[in-house]
Write a protein that holds these residues in place. Sequence first.
Motif, PDB file in Angstrom:
ATOM      1  N   MET A   1       0.924  -1.270  -0.138  1.00 35.42           N
ATOM      2  CA  MET A   1       0.009  -0.137  -0.003  1.00 35.42           C
ATOM      3  C   MET A   1       1.043   1.246   0.104  1.00 35.42           C
ATOM      4  O   MET A   1       1.722   1.411   0.731  1.00 35.42           O
ATOM      5  CB  MET A   1      -0.981   0.012   1.184  1.00 35.42           C
ATOM      6  CG  MET A   1      -2.095   1.121   1.289  1.00 35.42           C
ATOM      7  SD  MET A   1      -3.266   0.887   0.077  1.00 35.42           S
ATOM      8  CE  MET A   1      -4.400   2.156   0.392  1.00 35.42           C
ATOM      9  N   VAL A   2       0.739   2.179  -1.049  1.00 33.72           N
ATOM     10  CA  VAL A   2       1.551   3.176  -1.103  1.00 33.72           C
ATOM     11  C   VAL A   2       1.042   4.375   0.214  1.00 33.72           C
ATOM     12  O   VAL A   2      -0.212   4.543   0.173  1.00 33.72           O
ATOM     13  CB  VAL A   2       1.211   3.874  -2.486  1.00 33.72           C
ATOM     14  CG1 VAL A   2       2.307   5.256  -2.632  1.00 33.72           C
ATOM     15  CG2 VAL A   2       1.331   3.101  -3.534  1.00 33.72           C
ATOM     16  N   LYS A   3       2.069   4.839   0.568  1.00 28.95           N
ATOM     17  CA  LYS A   3       1.654   5.820   1.641  1.00 28.95           C
ATOM     18  C   LYS A   3       0.754   7.105   1.022  1.00 28.95           C
ATOM     19  O   LYS A   3       1.183   7.333  -0.161  1.00 28.95           O
ATOM     20  CB  LYS A   3       2.627   6.430   2.419  1.00 28.95           C
ATOM     21  CG  LYS A   3       3.659   5.351   3.171  1.00 28.95           C
ATOM     22  CD  LYS A   3       4.782   5.750   3.745  1.00 28.95           C
ATOM     23  CE  LYS A   3       5.580   4.593   4.598  1.00 28.95           C
ATOM     24  NZ  LYS A   3       7.005   5.050   4.901  1.00 28.95           N
ATOM     25  N   PRO A   4       0.130   7.986   1.799  1.00 30.66           N
ATOM     26  CA  PRO A   4      -0.690   8.852   1.275  1.00 30.66           C
ATOM     27  C   PRO A   4       0.197  10.187   1.024  1.00 30.66           C
ATOM     28  O   PRO A   4       1.352  10.266   1.468  1.00 30.66           O
ATOM     29  CB  PRO A   4      -1.611   9.423   2.338  1.00 30.66           C
ATOM     30  CG  PRO A   4      -1.174   8.693   3.689  1.00 30.66           C
ATOM     31  CD  PRO A   4      -0.312   7.461   3.241  1.00 30.66           C
ATOM     32  N   ILE A   5      -0.276  11.229   0.226  1.00 29.13           N
ATOM     33  CA  ILE A   5       0.599  12.460   0.084  1.00 29.13           C
ATOM     34  C   ILE A   5      -0.109  13.338   1.044  1.00 29.13           C
ATOM     35  O   ILE A   5      -1.334  13.241   1.506  1.00 29.13           O
ATOM     36  CB  ILE A   5       0.322  12.882  -1.279  1.00 29.13           C
ATOM     37  CG1 ILE A   5       0.449  12.290  -2.477  1.00 29.13           C
ATOM     38  CG2 ILE A   5       1.041  14.636  -1.247  1.00 29.13           C
ATOM     39  CD1 ILE A   5       0.074  12.708  -3.673  1.00 29.13           C
TER      40      ILE A   5
ATOM     41  N   GLY B   1      -4.360   6.925  -8.283  1.00 25.74           N
ATOM     42  CA  GLY B   1      -4.244   5.644  -7.243  1.00 25.74           C
ATOM     43  C   GLY B   1      -3.619   6.162  -6.122  1.00 25.74           C
ATOM     44  O   GLY B   1      -3.050   5.333  -5.308  1.00 25.74           O
ATOM     45  N   LEU B   2      -3.846   7.374  -5.593  1.00 26.37           N
ATOM     46  CA  LEU B   2      -3.178   7.717  -4.200  1.00 26.37           C
ATOM     47  C   LEU B   2      -4.243   8.265  -3.626  1.00 26.37           C
ATOM     48  O   LEU B   2      -5.300   8.454  -3.760  1.00 26.37           O
ATOM     49  CB  LEU B   2      -2.157   8.519  -4.676  1.00 26.37           C
ATOM     50  CG  LEU B   2      -0.901   8.139  -5.486  1.00 26.37           C
ATOM     51  CD1 LEU B   2      -0.165   9.342  -5.649  1.00 26.37           C
ATOM     52  CD2 LEU B   2      -0.018   7.221  -4.589  1.00 26.37           C
ATOM     53  N   SER B   3      -3.729   8.413  -2.007  1.00 19.91           N
ATOM     54  CA  SER B   3      -4.751   9.361  -1.320  1.00 19.91           C
ATOM     55  C   SER B   3      -3.971  10.557  -0.638  1.00 19.91           C
ATOM     56  O   SER B   3      -2.665  10.635  -0.834  1.00 19.91           O
ATOM     57  CB  SER B   3      -5.276   8.146  -0.076  1.00 19.91           C
ATOM     58  OG  SER B   3      -4.152   7.862   0.495  1.00 19.91           O
ATOM     59  N   VAL B   4      -4.845  11.319  -0.036  1.00 22.59           N
ATOM     60  CA  VAL B   4      -4.101  12.539   0.757  1.00 22.59           C
ATOM     61  C   VAL B   4      -4.373  12.595   2.082  1.00 22.59           C
ATOM     62  O   VAL B   4      -5.546  12.066   2.498  1.00 22.59           O
ATOM     63  CB  VAL B   4      -4.449  13.988  -0.053  1.00 22.59           C
ATOM     64  CG1 VAL B   4      -4.056  13.973  -1.318  1.00 22.59           C
ATOM     65  CG2 VAL B   4      -6.120  14.030   0.049  1.00 22.59           C
TER      66      VAL B   4
END
Length: 147
Positions: free
Chosen positions: A1-5, A44-47
């Motif tokens: 899981m990619v970390k959020p911005i 495909g990311l979150s903030v």
Amino acid sequence: MVKPIHVLSGPNLNLLGTREPEIYGKDTLDDVRARCEARAVARGLSVVFRQSNHEGVLIDWVQEARTEACALVINPAGYGHTSIALLDALKTLNIPVIECHLSNPAAREDFRRHTYVSLAATGIVSGFGAASYELAIEAAAGLVGAN
Ligand code: DQA
């Protein structure tokens, strides 16, 4: 899981929409948050989107980004022009740092032409109103290799 911005906004930006709208636009900070979230999701990311009027709180959040974020977008607002402590915190990060401004400080008063934050920024987006934040998200997504 990619970390959020992580997206940080500094002092007085809670008043966005009513504060000098001829300079900063009519979008509220919640509108900006929604635009950032939509851009991130499209890549495909979150903030994680936060605002504080307090220098120490912003520094705590920058430190948190060291381990919890894939990239940091920061509109330091007035602290960009004054805070060596914020610069020192940003220099501890090993992730992309995108400095973001709604207005173009370089085209305004002399005291806005210098920001300490720029010394630790991977790049800067300024002058596009709320779209500056969206462009900063795009830049961050590109730097972390998101689709
Ligand atoms: C700002 C520009 C700063 O000079 C100012 O102090 C702000 C907002 C911007 O987004 O244009 O508060 O960072």
